[in-house]
Design a protein around this motif. Structure first.
Motif, short mmCIF file in Angstrom:
data_model
loop_
_atom_site.label_atom_id
_atom_site.label_comp_id
_atom_site.label_asym_id
_atom_site.label_seq_id
_atom_site.Cartn_x
_atom_site.Cartn_y
_atom_site.Cartn_z
N PHE A 143 0.82 -1.21 0.00
CA PHE A 143 0.00 0.00 0.00
C PHE A 143 0.86 1.26 0.00
O PHE A 143 1.88 1.32 0.70
N LEU A 144 0.42 2.25 -0.76
CA LEU A 144 0.99 3.59 -0.70
C LEU A 144 0.18 4.35 0.34
O LEU A 144 -1.04 4.43 0.24
N ILE A 145 0.85 4.88 1.36
CA ILE A 145 0.16 5.63 2.41
C ILE A 145 0.29 7.11 2.08
O ILE A 145 1.40 7.65 1.97
N ARG A 146 -0.85 7.74 1.91
CA ARG A 146 -0.89 9.17 1.61
C ARG A 146 -0.71 9.98 2.89
O ARG A 146 -0.91 9.48 3.99
N ARG A 147 -0.37 11.23 2.74
CA ARG A 147 -0.13 12.10 3.91
C ARG A 147 -1.39 12.34 4.73
O ARG A 147 -1.31 12.63 5.92
N ASP A 148 -2.57 12.19 4.12
CA ASP A 148 -3.82 12.38 4.88
C ASP A 148 -4.26 11.10 5.60
O ASP A 148 -5.32 11.05 6.19
N GLY A 149 -3.43 10.05 5.54
CA GLY A 149 -3.74 8.80 6.21
C GLY A 149 -4.46 7.80 5.33
O GLY A 149 -4.59 6.64 5.70
N SER A 150 -4.94 8.24 4.17
CA SER A 150 -5.58 7.30 3.25
C SER A 150 -4.51 6.44 2.58
O SER A 150 -3.31 6.73 2.68
N ASN A 151 -4.95 5.38 1.93
CA ASN A 151 -3.98 4.52 1.25
C ASN A 151 -4.60 3.98 -0.03
O ASN A 151 -5.81 4.03 -0.22
N GLU A 152 -3.73 3.49 -0.88
CA GLU A 152 -4.16 2.84 -2.13
C GLU A 152 -3.17 1.73 -2.44
O GLU A 152 -2.03 1.76 -1.98
N VAL A 153 -3.63 0.75 -3.19
CA VAL A 153 -2.75 -0.36 -3.57
C VAL A 153 -1.68 0.17 -4.52
O VAL A 153 -1.99 0.79 -5.53
N PHE A 154 -0.43 -0.06 -4.17
CA PHE A 154 0.72 0.34 -4.98
C PHE A 154 1.11 -0.82 -5.90
O PHE A 154 1.39 -0.62 -7.06
N THR A 155 1.13 -2.05 -5.35
CA THR A 155 1.44 -3.25 -6.09
C THR A 155 0.69 -4.41 -5.45
O THR A 155 0.57 -4.48 -4.24
N SER A 156 0.19 -5.33 -6.28
CA SER A 156 -0.44 -6.55 -5.78
C SER A 156 0.41 -7.74 -6.18
O SER A 156 0.90 -7.81 -7.32
N TYR A 157 0.58 -8.65 -5.25
CA TYR A 157 1.31 -9.89 -5.51
C TYR A 157 0.33 -11.05 -5.38
O TYR A 157 -0.30 -11.22 -4.33
N ALA A 158 0.19 -11.83 -6.45
CA ALA A 158 -0.71 -12.98 -6.45
C ALA A 158 -0.07 -14.12 -5.65
O ALA A 158 1.16 -14.18 -5.50
N ALA A 159 -0.90 -15.02 -5.20
CA ALA A 159 -0.39 -16.21 -4.52
C ALA A 159 0.42 -17.02 -5.53
O ALA A 159 0.11 -17.04 -6.72
N ALA A 160 1.47 -17.66 -5.04
CA ALA A 160 2.33 -18.46 -5.94
C ALA A 160 1.78 -19.87 -6.08
O ALA A 160 1.02 -20.33 -5.29
#
Length: 147
Positions: free
Chosen positions: A130-147
């Motif tokens: 997750f990318l954490i924004r300065r306002d405390g919100s977040n968004e997915v930066f990268t997803s890793y699938a199960a191997a």
């Protein structure tokens, strides 16, 4: 003249070995998975220094540096003005440093199996960085699938 030409020929070789990226990591001194993550970083061009911390002091450090409670993991790093929380892959740290978003940093909440330092990647469970924004919100930066 020959010596000068030989010296110039060596310059590309020097440029090919970039300086290590300094990073500080706050962690429990008895945590093996934190040490495994640090070793991965060091093997991939980071110069890591550690600060022993645990319990309330470590949690206070995380919260004071903008990590929301739902994003915490076992260790916290600081690199070039960004906070790195938990078992974040090196590729994501490098992308963060390249793109330089206006953000607190990156987090992998909890300790997902197969994330860097948490067991073999070939057996990993799915997880998000997750990318954490300065306002405390977040968004997915990268997803890793199960191997």
């Amino acid at each position: 003249l020959l010596a000068a030409a030989a010296g110039l020929a060596a310059l590309p070789a020097l440029a090919a070995s970039p300086a290590k990226i300094p990073m500080e990591v706050w962690k429990d001194p008895n945590c093996g998975c934190c040490s495994a993550w640090i070793e991965i970083l060091e093997n991939d061009g980071f110069a890591v220094t550690t600060e022993a911390s645990a319990g309330t002091l470590l949690m206070r450090y995380k919260l004071d540096n903008g990590i929301p409670q739902e994003m915490v993991s076992c260790h916290t790093g600081r690199v070039d003005g960004y906070i790195i929380e938990g078992h974040v892959p090196v590729a994501d740290i490098r992308r963060l440093l390249l793109e330089r978003p206006d953000a607190v940093g990156l987090a992998v909440p909890g300790m997902p199996y197969g994330s860097p330092g948490m067991g073999p990647e070939s057996q990993r469970e799915a997880y998000d960085v997750f990318l954490i924004r300065r306002d405390g919100s977040n968004e997915v930066f990268t997803s890793y699938a199960a191997a």
